[in-house]
Write a protein that holds these residues in place. Structure first.
Motif, PDB file in Angstrom:
ATOM      1  N   MET A   1     -16.672  -4.444 -83.001  1.00  0.00           N
ATOM      2  CA  MET A   1     -16.114  -3.671 -83.783  1.00  0.00           C
ATOM      3  C   MET A   1     -15.037  -4.177 -84.408  1.00  0.00           C
ATOM      4  O   MET A   1     -14.088  -4.693 -83.948  1.00  0.00           O
ATOM      5  N   LYS A   2     -14.667  -4.034 -85.769  1.00  0.00           N
ATOM      6  CA  LYS A   2     -13.782  -4.728 -86.388  1.00  0.00           C
ATOM      7  C   LYS A   2     -12.832  -3.673 -87.227  1.00  0.00           C
ATOM      8  O   LYS A   2     -13.377  -2.402 -87.384  1.00  0.00           O
ATOM      9  N   THR A   3     -11.498  -3.891 -86.936  1.00  0.00           N
ATOM     10  CA  THR A   3     -10.398  -3.037 -87.671  1.00  0.00           C
ATOM     11  C   THR A   3      -9.711  -3.841 -88.857  1.00  0.00           C
ATOM     12  O   THR A   3      -9.420  -4.792 -88.400  1.00  0.00           O
ATOM     13  N   THR A   4      -9.800  -3.166 -89.880  1.00  0.00           N
ATOM     14  CA  THR A   4      -8.912  -4.062 -90.792  1.00  0.00           C
ATOM     15  C   THR A   4      -7.592  -3.208 -91.406  1.00  0.00           C
ATOM     16  O   THR A   4      -7.761  -1.979 -91.477  1.00  0.00           O
ATOM     17  N   GLN A   5      -6.607  -4.063 -91.534  1.00  0.00           N
ATOM     18  CA  GLN A   5      -5.465  -3.509 -91.972  1.00  0.00           C
ATOM     19  C   GLN A   5      -5.029  -4.082 -93.433  1.00  0.00           C
ATOM     20  O   GLN A   5      -4.961  -5.558 -93.393  1.00  0.00           O
ATOM     21  N   SER A   6      -5.058  -3.470 -94.558  1.00  0.00           N
ATOM     22  CA  SER A   6      -4.516  -4.265 -95.865  1.00  0.00           C
ATOM     23  C   SER A   6      -3.160  -3.729 -96.174  1.00  0.00           C
ATOM     24  O   SER A   6      -2.992  -2.424 -96.322  1.00  0.00           O
ATOM     25  N   LEU A   7      -2.242  -4.419 -96.665  1.00  0.00           N
ATOM     26  CA  LEU A   7      -1.037  -3.962 -97.113  1.00  0.00           C
ATOM     27  C   LEU A   7      -1.287  -3.218 -98.550  1.00  0.00           C
ATOM     28  O   LEU A   7      -1.755  -3.867 -99.250  1.00  0.00           O
ATOM     29  N   PRO A   8      -0.370  -1.991 -98.693  1.00  0.00           N
ATOM     30  CA  PRO A   8      -0.533  -1.166 -99.907  1.00  0.00           C
ATOM     31  C   PRO A   8      -0.097  -2.055-101.239  1.00  0.00           C
ATOM     32  O   PRO A   8      -0.343  -1.657-102.332  1.00  0.00           O
ATOM     33  N   GLY A   9       0.756  -2.926-101.131  1.00  0.00           N
ATOM     34  CA  GLY A   9       1.144  -3.605-102.488  1.00  0.00           C
ATOM     35  C   GLY A   9       2.415  -4.662-101.998  1.00  0.00           C
ATOM     36  O   GLY A   9       2.958  -4.127-101.111  1.00  0.00           O
ATOM     37  N   ILE A  10       2.431  -5.869-102.418  1.00  0.00           N
ATOM     38  CA  ILE A  10       3.629  -6.819-101.804  1.00  0.00           C
ATOM     39  C   ILE A  10       4.537  -7.107-103.044  1.00  0.00           C
ATOM     40  O   ILE A  10       4.216  -7.381-103.882  1.00  0.00           O
ATOM     41  N   GLN A  11       5.817  -6.619-102.288  1.00  0.00           N
ATOM     42  CA  GLN A  11       6.986  -6.859-103.245  1.00  0.00           C
ATOM     43  C   GLN A  11       7.616  -8.278-103.033  1.00  0.00           C
ATOM     44  O   GLN A  11       8.540  -8.601-103.849  1.00  0.00           O
ATOM     45  N   PHE A  12       7.633  -8.676-101.866  1.00  0.00           N
ATOM     46  CA  PHE A  12       8.569 -10.001-101.693  1.00  0.00           C
ATOM     47  C   PHE A  12       7.602 -10.888-100.467  1.00  0.00           C
ATOM     48  O   PHE A  12       6.886 -10.108 -99.737  1.00  0.00           O
ATOM     49  N   VAL A  13       7.641 -11.958-101.007  1.00  0.00           N
ATOM     50  CA  VAL A  13       6.944 -13.232 -99.881  1.00  0.00           C
ATOM     51  C   VAL A  13       8.148 -14.218 -99.819  1.00  0.00           C
ATOM     52  O   VAL A  13       8.906 -14.653-100.806  1.00  0.00           O
ATOM     53  N   GLY A  14       8.321 -14.640 -98.703  1.00  0.00           N
ATOM     54  CA  GLY A  14       9.414 -15.603 -98.356  1.00  0.00           C
ATOM     55  C   GLY A  14       8.834 -16.318 -97.110  1.00  0.00           C
ATOM     56  O   GLY A  14       7.974 -16.202 -96.325  1.00  0.00           O
ATOM     57  N   TYR A  15       9.792 -17.405 -96.650  1.00  0.00           N
ATOM     58  CA  TYR A  15       9.392 -18.187 -95.377  1.00  0.00           C
ATOM     59  C   TYR A  15      10.710 -18.342 -94.517  1.00  0.00           C
ATOM     60  O   TYR A  15      11.885 -18.347 -95.256  1.00  0.00           O
ATOM     61  N   VAL A  16      10.513 -18.799 -93.358  1.00  0.00           N
ATOM     62  CA  VAL A  16      11.809 -18.879 -92.521  1.00  0.00           C
ATOM     63  C   VAL A  16      11.333 -20.129 -91.834  1.00  0.00           C
ATOM     64  O   VAL A  16      10.195 -20.283 -91.296  1.00  0.00           O
ATOM     65  N   PRO A  17      12.137 -21.103 -91.306  1.00  0.00           N
ATOM     66  CA  PRO A  17      11.709 -22.177 -90.327  1.00  0.00           C
ATOM     67  C   PRO A  17      11.617 -21.714 -89.246  1.00  0.00           C
ATOM     68  O   PRO A  17      12.191 -20.896 -88.701  1.00  0.00           O
ATOM     69  N   ALA A  18      10.450 -21.904 -88.441  1.00  0.00           N
ATOM     70  CA  ALA A  18       9.929 -21.487 -87.225  1.00  0.00           C
ATOM     71  C   ALA A  18      10.911 -21.726 -86.271  1.00  0.00           C
ATOM     72  O   ALA A  18      11.037 -20.735 -85.236  1.00  0.00           O
ATOM     73  N   GLU A  19      11.891 -22.763 -86.298  1.00  0.00           N
ATOM     74  CA  GLU A  19      12.661 -23.112 -84.992  1.00  0.00           C
ATOM     75  C   GLU A  19      13.578 -22.011 -84.926  1.00  0.00           C
ATOM     76  O   GLU A  19      14.537 -22.225 -83.965  1.00  0.00           O
ATOM     77  N   LEU A  20      14.110 -21.522 -86.297  1.00  0.00           N
ATOM     78  CA  LEU A  20      15.005 -20.483 -86.362  1.00  0.00           C
ATOM     79  C   LEU A  20      14.827 -18.921 -85.735  1.00  0.00           C
ATOM     80  O   LEU A  20      15.695 -18.031 -85.668  1.00  0.00           O
ATOM     81  N   LEU A  21      13.510 -18.581 -85.293  1.00  0.00           N
ATOM     82  CA  LEU A  21      13.006 -17.394 -84.850  1.00  0.00           C
ATOM     83  C   LEU A  21      13.464 -17.245 -83.486  1.00  0.00           C
ATOM     84  O   LEU A  21      13.534 -18.117 -82.705  1.00  0.00           O
ATOM     85  N   GLN A  22      13.246 -16.086 -82.932  1.00  0.00           N
ATOM     86  CA  GLN A  22      13.203 -15.738 -81.625  1.00  0.00           C
ATOM     87  C   GLN A  22      12.204 -16.307 -80.757  1.00  0.00           C
ATOM     88  O   GLN A  22      11.002 -16.303 -81.352  1.00  0.00           O
ATOM     89  N   ARG A  23      12.299 -16.528 -79.599  1.00  0.00           N
ATOM     90  CA  ARG A  23      11.141 -16.996 -78.965  1.00  0.00           C
ATOM     91  C   ARG A  23      10.214 -15.821 -78.550  1.00  0.00           C
ATOM     92  O   ARG A  23      10.621 -14.716 -78.321  1.00  0.00           O
ATOM     93  N   GLN A  24       8.748 -16.205 -78.552  1.00  0.00           N
ATOM     94  CA  GLN A  24       7.761 -15.312 -78.116  1.00  0.00           C
ATOM     95  C   GLN A  24       7.842 -13.918 -78.846  1.00  0.00           C
ATOM     96  O   GLN A  24       7.660 -12.753 -78.240  1.00  0.00           O
ATOM     97  N   ILE A  25       7.852 -13.850 -80.208  1.00  0.00           N
ATOM     98  CA  ILE A  25       8.049 -12.519 -80.807  1.00  0.00           C
ATOM     99  C   ILE A  25       6.642 -11.958 -80.643  1.00  0.00           C
ATOM    100  O   ILE A  25       6.586 -10.724 -80.675  1.00  0.00           O
ATOM    101  N   MET A  26       5.486 -12.401 -80.634  1.00  0.00           N
ATOM    102  CA  MET A  26       4.283 -11.857 -80.238  1.00  0.00           C
ATOM    103  C   MET A  26       4.220 -11.129 -79.260  1.00  0.00           C
ATOM    104  O   MET A  26       4.095  -9.870 -79.018  1.00  0.00           O
ATOM    105  N   TYR A  27       4.591 -11.696 -78.011  1.00  0.00           N
ATOM    106  CA  TYR A  27       4.601 -11.153 -76.938  1.00  0.00           C
ATOM    107  C   TYR A  27       5.738 -10.038 -76.681  1.00  0.00           C
ATOM    108  O   TYR A  27       5.423  -8.903 -75.877  1.00  0.00           O
ATOM    109  N   LYS A  28       6.896  -9.963 -77.461  1.00  0.00           N
ATOM    110  CA  LYS A  28       7.845  -9.159 -77.619  1.00  0.00           C
ATOM    111  C   LYS A  28       7.363  -7.667 -78.277  1.00  0.00           C
ATOM    112  O   LYS A  28       7.366  -6.853 -77.694  1.00  0.00           O
ATOM    113  N   TYR A  29       6.584  -8.034 -79.395  1.00  0.00           N
ATOM    114  CA  TYR A  29       6.135  -6.933 -80.029  1.00  0.00           C
ATOM    115  C   TYR A  29       5.028  -5.977 -79.158  1.00  0.00           C
ATOM    116  O   TYR A  29       4.820  -4.868 -79.131  1.00  0.00           O
TER     117      TYR A  29
END
Length: 142
Positions: free
Chosen positions: A1-29
């Motif tokens: 079974m698949k579940t799909t999520q689509s964002l309603p409209g995007i107003q901003f796209v950006g990027y950050v260097p990965a080394e400046l992020l917190q560690r293990q954010i997926m597991y924290k979430y």
């Protein structure tokens, strides 16, 4: 079974260097903690309407989520560096695609020369990430 999520409209796209992020954010979430981005986000000027879809499916005795972000731009992107992408939808909710550790997003860039009758020369960018949770709600300070 698949579940799909689509964002309603995007107003901003950006990027950050990965080394400046917190560690293990997926597991924290996944454990219920709030995820924050505490660094400057470099904006990407896009042309047209970006799309972002997250599809969760059952794979090899577990769930996997595939997030696909598509947009067109004239900006030069750091495709040879490890970056995470930030998306803000029309409801002012921010999401992060990518993290400091692996798995990393797969970035595909295709260049189009345009046509003589007025179509612009654009780069079409497709960012794909496979992870247990690949579209992570976050808070950012801009």
């Amino acid at each position: 079974m698949k579940t799909t999520q689509s964002l309603p409209g995007i107003q901003f796209v950006g990027y950050v260097p990965a080394e400046l992020l917190q560690r293990q954010i997926m597991y924290k979430y996944l454990s219920g903690l709030k995820v924050g981005v505490f660094t400057d986000v470099k904006p990407i000027r896009f042309v047209g309407t970006p799309t972002c879809d997250a599809v969760s499916s059952y794979n090899n005795n577990g769930r996997i989520e595939q997030t696909t972000l598509r947009f067109s731009t004239l900006d030069e992107l750091p495709i040879y560096k490890h970056v995470a992408y930030i998306v803000i939808d029309c409801n002012e909710q921010a999401y992060i695609i990518g993290q400091r550790e692996k798995p990393r997003p797969i970035v595909k860039v295709s260049a189009d020369t345009g046509t003589p009758d007025g179509d612009p020369a654009l780069k079409t960018v497709e960012v794909i990430l496979y992870a247990q949770k690949s579209l992570i709600p976050c808070s950012i300070s801009m």
